[in-house]
Design a protein around this motif. Structure first.
Motif, PDB file in Angstrom:
ATOM      1  N   GLU A  89       0.903  -1.269  -0.173  1.00 59.50           N
ATOM      2  CA  GLU A  89      -0.045  -0.134  -0.133  1.00 59.50           C
ATOM      3  C   GLU A  89       0.881   1.457  -0.048  1.00 59.50           C
ATOM      4  O   GLU A  89       0.479   2.394   0.384  1.00 59.50           O
ATOM      5  CB  GLU A  89      -0.780  -0.019   1.307  1.00 59.50           C
ATOM      6  N   HIS A  90       2.081   1.145  -0.193  1.00 58.88           N
ATOM      7  CA  HIS A  90       3.209   2.336  -0.360  1.00 58.88           C
ATOM      8  C   HIS A  90       3.013   3.044   0.929  1.00 58.88           C
ATOM      9  O   HIS A  90       3.426   4.268   0.863  1.00 58.88           O
ATOM     10  CB  HIS A  90       2.528   3.098  -1.515  1.00 58.88           C
ATOM     11  N   CYS A 220      -4.748   4.781   8.384  1.00 56.77           N
ATOM     12  CA  CYS A 220      -4.903   6.077   7.506  1.00 56.77           C
ATOM     13  C   CYS A 220      -4.227   7.317   8.097  1.00 56.77           C
ATOM     14  O   CYS A 220      -4.250   7.569   9.507  1.00 56.77           O
ATOM     15  CB  CYS A 220      -6.497   6.365   7.430  1.00 56.77           C
ATOM     16  N   VAL A 224     -11.692   7.873   9.444  1.00 55.98           N
ATOM     17  CA  VAL A 224     -12.697   8.609   9.227  1.00 55.98           C
ATOM     18  C   VAL A 224     -13.426   8.794  10.648  1.00 55.98           C
ATOM     19  O   VAL A 224     -14.279   9.865  10.417  1.00 55.98           O
ATOM     20  CB  VAL A 224     -13.598   7.740   8.405  1.00 55.98           C
ATOM     21  N   HIS A 253     -13.563  -1.689   6.414  1.00 55.22           N
ATOM     22  CA  HIS A 253     -12.576  -0.904   5.684  1.00 55.22           C
ATOM     23  C   HIS A 253     -10.973  -1.571   5.728  1.00 55.22           C
ATOM     24  O   HIS A 253     -10.409  -1.237   4.849  1.00 55.22           O
ATOM     25  CB  HIS A 253     -12.226   0.282   6.583  1.00 55.22           C
ATOM     26  N   ARG A 301      -2.520  -7.990  -5.217  1.00 58.25           N
ATOM     27  CA  ARG A 301      -3.594  -7.305  -5.591  1.00 58.25           C
ATOM     28  C   ARG A 301      -4.845  -8.140  -4.743  1.00 58.25           C
ATOM     29  O   ARG A 301      -4.811  -9.013  -5.370  1.00 58.25           O
ATOM     30  CB  ARG A 301      -3.856  -6.969  -6.946  1.00 58.25           C
ATOM     31  N   ILE A 305     -10.177  -5.415  -4.782  1.00 51.75           N
ATOM     32  CA  ILE A 305      -9.695  -4.542  -5.882  1.00 51.75           C
ATOM     33  C   ILE A 305      -9.231  -5.286  -7.105  1.00 51.75           C
ATOM     34  O   ILE A 305      -8.339  -4.597  -7.715  1.00 51.75           O
ATOM     35  CB  ILE A 305      -8.807  -3.587  -5.334  1.00 51.75           C
ATOM     36  N   TYR A 307      -9.981  -8.038 -10.618  1.00 53.27           N
ATOM     37  CA  TYR A 307     -11.070  -8.653 -11.457  1.00 53.27           C
ATOM     38  C   TYR A 307     -10.485  -9.814 -11.905  1.00 53.27           C
ATOM     39  O   TYR A 307      -9.350  -9.720 -12.619  1.00 53.27           O
ATOM     40  CB  TYR A 307     -11.880  -7.844 -12.235  1.00 53.27           C
ATOM     41  N   GLN A 309     -11.689 -13.317 -14.756  1.00 49.89           N
ATOM     42  CA  GLN A 309     -12.800 -13.893 -15.360  1.00 49.89           C
ATOM     43  C   GLN A 309     -13.431 -15.056 -14.332  1.00 49.89           C
ATOM     44  O   GLN A 309     -14.592 -15.557 -14.448  1.00 49.89           O
ATOM     45  CB  GLN A 309     -12.332 -14.600 -16.674  1.00 49.89           C
TER      46      GLN A 309
ATOM     47  N   GLU B 218      -9.622  -9.243 -25.079  1.00 51.47           N
ATOM     48  CA  GLU B 218      -9.117  -9.604 -23.638  1.00 51.47           C
ATOM     49  C   GLU B 218      -9.487  -8.680 -22.793  1.00 51.47           C
ATOM     50  O   GLU B 218      -9.745  -9.081 -21.671  1.00 51.47           O
ATOM     51  CB  GLU B 218      -7.360  -9.560 -23.841  1.00 51.47           C
ATOM     52  N   ARG B 506     -21.028 -13.300 -21.388  1.00 49.64           N
ATOM     53  CA  ARG B 506     -21.079 -12.942 -20.001  1.00 49.64           C
ATOM     54  C   ARG B 506     -19.727 -12.128 -19.776  1.00 49.64           C
ATOM     55  O   ARG B 506     -19.588 -11.096 -19.394  1.00 49.64           O
ATOM     56  CB  ARG B 506     -21.172 -14.086 -19.105  1.00 49.64           C
ATOM     57  N   SER B 507     -18.568 -12.623 -20.009  1.00 52.53           N
ATOM     58  CA  SER B 507     -17.233 -12.015 -19.699  1.00 52.53           C
ATOM     59  C   SER B 507     -17.239 -10.683 -20.672  1.00 52.53           C
ATOM     60  O   SER B 507     -16.699  -9.724 -19.999  1.00 52.53           O
ATOM     61  CB  SER B 507     -16.049 -13.065 -20.048  1.00 52.53           C
ATOM     62  N   THR B 510     -19.171  -8.190 -18.823  1.00 57.82           N
ATOM     63  CA  THR B 510     -18.259  -7.697 -17.882  1.00 57.82           C
ATOM     64  C   THR B 510     -17.107  -6.669 -18.079  1.00 57.82           C
ATOM     65  O   THR B 510     -17.000  -5.627 -17.438  1.00 57.82           O
ATOM     66  CB  THR B 510     -17.776  -8.725 -16.863  1.00 57.82           C
ATOM     67  N   MET B 511     -16.450  -7.224 -19.282  1.00 60.88           N
ATOM     68  CA  MET B 511     -15.290  -6.362 -19.712  1.00 60.88           C
ATOM     69  C   MET B 511     -15.947  -4.774 -20.069  1.00 60.88           C
ATOM     70  O   MET B 511     -15.169  -4.011 -19.831  1.00 60.88           O
ATOM     71  CB  MET B 511     -15.034  -7.101 -20.919  1.00 60.88           C
ATOM     72  N   GLY B 590      -2.465   7.278  -0.222  1.00 61.39           N
ATOM     73  CA  GLY B 590      -1.264   7.051  -1.305  1.00 61.39           C
ATOM     74  C   GLY B 590      -1.533   5.380  -1.474  1.00 61.39           C
ATOM     75  O   GLY B 590      -0.339   5.078  -2.001  1.00 61.39           O
ATOM     76  N   CYS B 591      -2.387   4.737  -1.047  1.00 57.67           N
ATOM     77  CA  CYS B 591      -2.397   3.186  -1.068  1.00 57.67           C
ATOM     78  C   CYS B 591      -2.564   2.713  -2.229  1.00 57.67           C
ATOM     79  O   CYS B 591      -2.482   1.231  -2.382  1.00 57.67           O
ATOM     80  CB  CYS B 591      -3.427   2.569   0.040  1.00 57.67           C
ATOM     81  N   SER B 592      -3.023   3.335  -3.416  1.00 57.32           N
ATOM     82  CA  SER B 592      -3.448   2.709  -4.566  1.00 57.32           C
ATOM     83  C   SER B 592      -4.428   1.872  -4.795  1.00 57.32           C
ATOM     84  O   SER B 592      -4.558   1.357  -6.028  1.00 57.32           O
ATOM     85  CB  SER B 592      -2.039   1.852  -5.165  1.00 57.32           C
ATOM     86  N   GLN B 593      -5.331   1.585  -3.794  1.00 54.58           N
ATOM     87  CA  GLN B 593      -6.563   0.925  -3.958  1.00 54.58           C
ATOM     88  C   GLN B 593      -7.394   1.460  -5.149  1.00 54.58           C
ATOM     89  O   GLN B 593      -7.969   0.899  -6.024  1.00 54.58           O
ATOM     90  CB  GLN B 593      -7.287   0.888  -2.656  1.00 54.58           C
ATOM     91  N   LYS B 596      -6.413   0.930  -8.530  1.00 52.86           N
ATOM     92  CA  LYS B 596      -6.715  -0.401  -8.946  1.00 52.86           C
ATOM     93  C   LYS B 596      -8.038  -0.657  -9.613  1.00 52.86           C
ATOM     94  O   LYS B 596      -8.360  -1.417 -10.485  1.00 52.86           O
ATOM     95  CB  LYS B 596      -6.385  -1.468  -7.895  1.00 52.86           C
ATOM     96  N   VAL B 597      -8.947   0.004  -8.714  1.00 51.36           N
ATOM     97  CA  VAL B 597     -10.224  -0.288  -9.049  1.00 51.36           C
ATOM     98  C   VAL B 597     -10.730   0.683 -10.079  1.00 51.36           C
ATOM     99  O   VAL B 597     -12.030   0.418 -10.677  1.00 51.36           O
ATOM    100  CB  VAL B 597     -11.378   0.005  -7.951  1.00 51.36           C
ATOM    101  N   PRO B 640     -10.263   4.036   2.256  1.00 50.52           N
ATOM    102  CA  PRO B 640     -10.854   3.909   3.280  1.00 50.52           C
ATOM    103  C   PRO B 640     -10.751   5.182   4.030  1.00 50.52           C
ATOM    104  O   PRO B 640     -11.330   5.116   5.162  1.00 50.52           O
ATOM    105  CB  PRO B 640      -9.680   2.761   3.696  1.00 50.52           C
ATOM    106  N   THR B 642     -11.841   8.178   3.061  1.00 46.69           N
ATOM    107  CA  THR B 642     -12.916   9.171   2.411  1.00 46.69           C
ATOM    108  C   THR B 642     -12.017  10.437   1.708  1.00 46.69           C
ATOM    109  O   THR B 642     -12.623  11.390   1.667  1.00 46.69           O
ATOM    110  CB  THR B 642     -13.977   9.751   3.225  1.00 46.69           C
TER     111      THR B 642
END
Lengths: 324, 663
Positions: A89-90, A220, A224, A253, A301, A305, A307, A309, B218, B506-507, B510-511, B590-593, B596-597, B640, B642
């Protein structure tokens, strides 16, 4: 082992690897240990014994901006998962830490000794599977495995998942236990039974925030629950029920990021089995997205977060949610 | 104090019949911040809109709440209304008191109470609204069609004719799809290949169309006007640029174990094969599962015999990355697996076939050369029983089958029955049916011709069991009109199996984040008014991927989708959505989550000097590219702390709404 460790740290500092070490030092009583950043001169204060339960990984976060060279960090096998997660998480810069993996054969819970009717404890001697507890009223011998910390009974194994070097031997103290046993019991309860179980447990909460403060995932910059702008701060204290939600929100969280280090339950002064909330999440993640262990290595990962198939369809998650 | 205006719409009787609109308007008048509240019969009408405009001017409103239908209907209308009266359009909130209130309640009291709650929530939200301004993004003038069946081909041709470049991605080695497998088409009985192959050739020769066959999608990222697709071109082991399609390799191949998918597995083909004579591209492909070279390392006969030197066992799959402005889904269908319906003995006898298998048995390019012969012994069948609705129109709680009507089976069964009676007048044909559905131009005439002129024996009722008795198939069914049991000893039984979306749908859904229904058919943006668009902007639907349909309907829908695509691609730029995410740098871990999403890749990180109460120094923080962000909100719920928030749908606004509802 403490001496061996101290010598190694001193040698590393002499070599100029680092000027400081994140370690444990003695608290008020001999069985109290607390995280400490020690310089070479303060190294004499360092302890490493069977009471060094606290997970040190989180304490590196605050040090990061201050460190110019490197810091030494003493990391037990279970703590290494948290460290990896924080690197992912850096929050911790891997390059700034020299990780000494310290051997661990399970840590002792003084409350468990007390629960055996032993009081006036003045010291503990260890001898293989047995421990001798010195008290004001004489000595008592106990089985070591009977007084291990709750988290050690679900030990993740003796391997350090991250370390620049290791000192000392480790042992897996899990003895093949199933960490999801209690989760399964909770799942088998009716919703009403489960609700009253959690109401009973969570109503013990005094909102001391120890669970949050110790949790490596709860790191954090500003929580929050400390931030008046989020609007949840006051809500979580509005009434007895909403206060229970504090723990549920916290579990959400850390979902996917929780390494199941067990610190939340270890520090809870009220003995609430908070780790069960996290374990339920872990068991659901395992079931829906395939077995996953947070912190197994840096750069992971987590499924929530990510995905693939092969992921369960939302409808399946929904269906199982209804049944569970 | 803000000045909020509340406008309660009757929607004729749609809302007013279940919600006391006057009571709602009155109650809202006493809400803090509300300076004007009224009701009107049709707020979306010009008079209604003028009411809003006048109130904005007269009362100097800085927030508007319209209690009406779903924002999907008229949010844009009322935003424009506000804009024309000088109010920022994003200071308008809609309380949906129709779809989410009046339409689902019967009791006036309940409905009115709920409408008030919804209105209060919208008032609470609008108080936290901030004026927003939309940016613009350019449009990539290129379309991607997923699937090279008749739907995909037609859409591609229409888009390409308008002057835009189109790529067709087809997972099999040739375009053509299911239609290529059909023998004749109803209700005109013209040869399927004869009308399809000119289209295939046209697509192949079109300067704006690029065929990417034997390839799979892909990954897709980006958003309307600016998609990026990663396409995996599988290894054919035959060099497309060298192969002349002479077919010598397919003849010389010693492996004969591969089932011929084009003929529904009714015969076999070589491990190196060209799917069918008119395949496009006319290039062979090696099936590594059956190829002796790949299995044993020996052989290589095809390579030796190829005068063009096209066989390349070392060929690797290739990844193409391309940018598109629009994506058209044309993934089509497949017949369901009939083996689940063992009461019809599909797995027990070769002489129980599906309708698509029958198409191949009757086709000149099929395994029997177009002569109808029993698969088991090659004899002419004299008694043929058709069973309709196999797997279609099943009850909701049935263990197998689909609830929907597959739509095409009544007509193709009539076609099969008629063709058989025409070619083999000595053959008796019986059709068991639940209903015969023939709504379509010349459809009922066609069916009646089969029943009346060709003497096809239509029996209303279903078949209970087909049992194998020696060389015969004993069919036991009921005739509901004469109310008696029917026993027929048949030589061939044909199952009109239901059709289902292709399993790749289906896939792909989702893509593309394109929504699907429980049957995996793609959902249209509006079932009546936007039938060829997905609710996801820039994604269009063509053919059976959206629901069962026959060839004329498919072609019509393909053209409609193309016209929507052309409309999009002809725009110079698209007005963006100002409801985008942004990160609070003081709170960001700065957690990068969030990165990723983010499905659009809109989030990057940078080290920035931050001076806040909790942290002073250089910190890694998230930065949102507002031109790319589509405002989906995935990052805000992942964060996490906000730190990540969405303009127009901020955490605080949603919290205010919840509070207003719970008050």
């Amino acid at each position: 082992m403490q001496r061996e460790l101290m010598e190694r740290i001193r040698a590393l500092m002499d070599k100029g690897v680092a000027d400081q070490v994140l370690a444990w030092k003695r608290g008020e009583f001999f069985y109290d240990t607390e995280p400490a950043i020690l310089t070479k001169d303060e190294l004499g204060e360092m302890v490493y014994d069977s009471f060094c339960g606290p997970n040190l990984s989180k304490y590196l976060i605050k040090e990061m901006p201050k460190i110019e060279n490197k810091i030494l960090a003493l990391i037990k096998p279970c703590d290494s998962y948290s460290l990896n997660q924080l690197i992912t998480e850096h929050r911790i810069d891997r390059d700034k830490v020299y990780v000494i993996g310290v051997g661990c054969k399970g840590k002792i819970d003084v409350d468990k000794i007390r629960a055996k009717g032993v009081s006036g404890i003045t010291g503990v001697d260890e001898n293989g599977d047995k421990i001798t507890v010195h008290t004001l009223y004489g000595d008592t011998t106990l089985d070591r495995k009977d007084v291990l910390l709750g988290k050690c009974l679900f030990c993740k194994g003796k391997e350090h998942r991250i370390a620049d070097e290791t000192v000392g031997e480790s042992e897996d103290t899990s003895e093949g236990s199933d960490r999801f046993e209690m989760v399964k019991k909770l799942e088998q309860m009716t919703p009403d039974e489960r609700f009253s179980f959690w109401r009973k447990e969570l109503s013990k909460c005094i909102r001391c925030n120890a669970c949050r403060n110790v949790c490596p995932a709860c790191s954090c910059v500003k929580c929050v629950f400390d931030n008046p702008n989020t609007g949840v701060q006051n809500k979580a204290a509005a009434n007895e029920f909403e206060e229970n939600l504090f723990h549920i929100i916290r579990a959400y969280h850390v979902a996917g990021r929780c390494t199941d280090c067990g610190e939340c339950s270890r520090v809870c002064p009220q003995g609430i089995p908070l780790h069960l909330l996290n374990r339920k999440f872990i068991s659901d993640i395992n079931e829906l997205y395939g077995t996953y262990q947070a912190g197994e290595c840096a750069g992971q990962r987590h499924p929530l977060i990510d995905y693939t198939q092969e992921d369960s369809e939302p409808s399946i998650v929904h269906e199982r949610g209804n049944n569970g | 104090m803000q000045k909020i205006g509340v406008f309660v719409c009757w929607c004729g009787s749609n809302i007013a019949a279940t919600v006391d609109v006057k009571a709602v308007a009155n109650a809202m008048r006493s809400e803090p911040g509300v300076v004007y509240s009224t009701d009107y019969q049709y707020m979306c009408s010009e008079n209604g809109q003028n009411l809003i405009k006048d109130a904005i001017r007269d009362y100097k409103l800085d927030g508007v709440v319209v209690c009406s239908c779903s924002p999907r209907m008229h949010e844009a209308t009322f935003r424009k209304t506000a804009l024309s009266a000088g109010l920022n359009p994003y200071m308008v909130e809609i309380a949906n008191i129709r779809e989410q209130c009046s339409w689902i309640h019967k009791d006036m009291e309940e409905g009115t109470q709920k409408a008030m709650v919804l209105a209060r929530a919208a008032i609470a939200k609008v108080k936290k609204n901030a004026p927003l301004t939309a940016g613009t993004t350019p449009v990539t003038k290129r379309a991607l069609v997923i699937g090279g069946g008749i739907a995909g081909i037609q859409t591609a041709l229409d888009v390409a004719d308008a002057g835009y470049e189109v790529d067709i991605v087809e997972k099999s080695p040739t375009i053509g799809g299911r239609m290529a497998q059909l023998d004749k088409t109803f209700p005109t009985l013209d040869c399927s290949a004869c009308i399809l192959t000119p289209k295939m050739v046209e697509a192949n020769q079109h300067e704006n169309i690029h065929l990417i066959t034997y390839a799979e999608l892909e990954n897709v990222s980006g958003f309307v006007g600016n998609f990026t697709a990663r396409i995996k071109k599988k290894a054919r082991y035959v060099d497309e640029t060298k192969c002349t399609g002479c077919g010598i390799c397919t003849e010389k191949c010693p492996s004969r174990k591969g089932l011929n998918a084009f003929n529904m597995g009714l015969n076999t083909r070589g491990a190196v094969y060209i799917p069918f004579a008119q395949a496009i591209p006319n290039v062979a492909v090696i099936d590594t599962e059956n190829c002796l070279h790949f299995k044993t390392g020996k052989c290589g006969i095809c390579q030796k015999n190829c005068s063009a030197g096209a066989i390349n066992f070392e060929q690797k799959e290739e990844i193409l990355e391309r940018k598109y402005g629009a994506i058209i889904v044309a993934t089509g269908f497949r017949p369901i697996d009939a083996s689940a319906f063992d009461e019809y003995a599909y797995t027990q006898s070769k002489d129980v076939v599906t309708s698509l298998e029958l198409e191949r048995l009757m086709n000149a390019a099929g395994p029997t050369g177009g002569v109808l012969l029993r698969p088991s012994d090659g004899e002419h069948p004299k008694e043929i029983v058709f069973i309709q609705c196999v797997g279609s129109r099943c009850s909701k709680d049935a263990a197998k089958g689909k609830e929907y009507c597959s739509k095409i089976c009544c007509m193709y069964t009539a076609k099969h029955a008629m063709l058989i009676r025409e070619k083999y007048p000595d053959t008796n044909v019986h059709v068991f049916y639940i209903d015969v559905r023939t709504p379509g131009k010349n459809f009922d005439e066609f069916y009646r011709r089969a029943a009346e002129q060709y003497g096809v024996d239509y029996i209303k009722g279903m078949v209970g069991k087909v049992s194998v008795e020696g060389k015969k198939l004993h069919v036991q069914g009921s005739d509901l009109i004469s109310n008696e049991q029917v026993h027929i000893d048949a030589d061939l039984v044909v199952l009109a199996t239901a059709i289902e979306p292709d399993p790749t749908a289906r896939s792909i859904g989702t893509m593309l984040t394109a929504s699907m229904d429980t049957n995996d058919f793609f959902t249209e943006a509006h079932p009546k008014l936007r039938p060829v668009e997905s609710p996801t902007a820039g994604i269009f639907l063509s053919g059976v991927c959206q629901g069962p349909k026959d060839i004329p309907e498919t072609v019509a829908q393909a053209g409609a989708a193309a016209s929507k695509v052309i409309g999009l691609l002809s725009k110079k730029e698209l007005v963006g959505n100002p409801c985008v995410a942004h990160a609070n740098e003081l709170l960001c871990n700065g957690c990068s989550q969030c990165e990723k999403v983010c499905p659009y890749g809109a989030i990057t990180y940078e080290d920035k000097e931050v001076r806040g109460p909790e942290f002073r120094g250089t910190k890694r923080i998230a930065v949102v590219n507002e031109a790319i962000c589509q405002g989906c909100g995935a990052c805000t719920v992942t964060c996490p702390s906000t730190a990540m928030d969405l303009k127009g749908f901020s955490n605080n606004q949603i919290m205010e709404e919840v509070d207003a509802i719970c008050r």
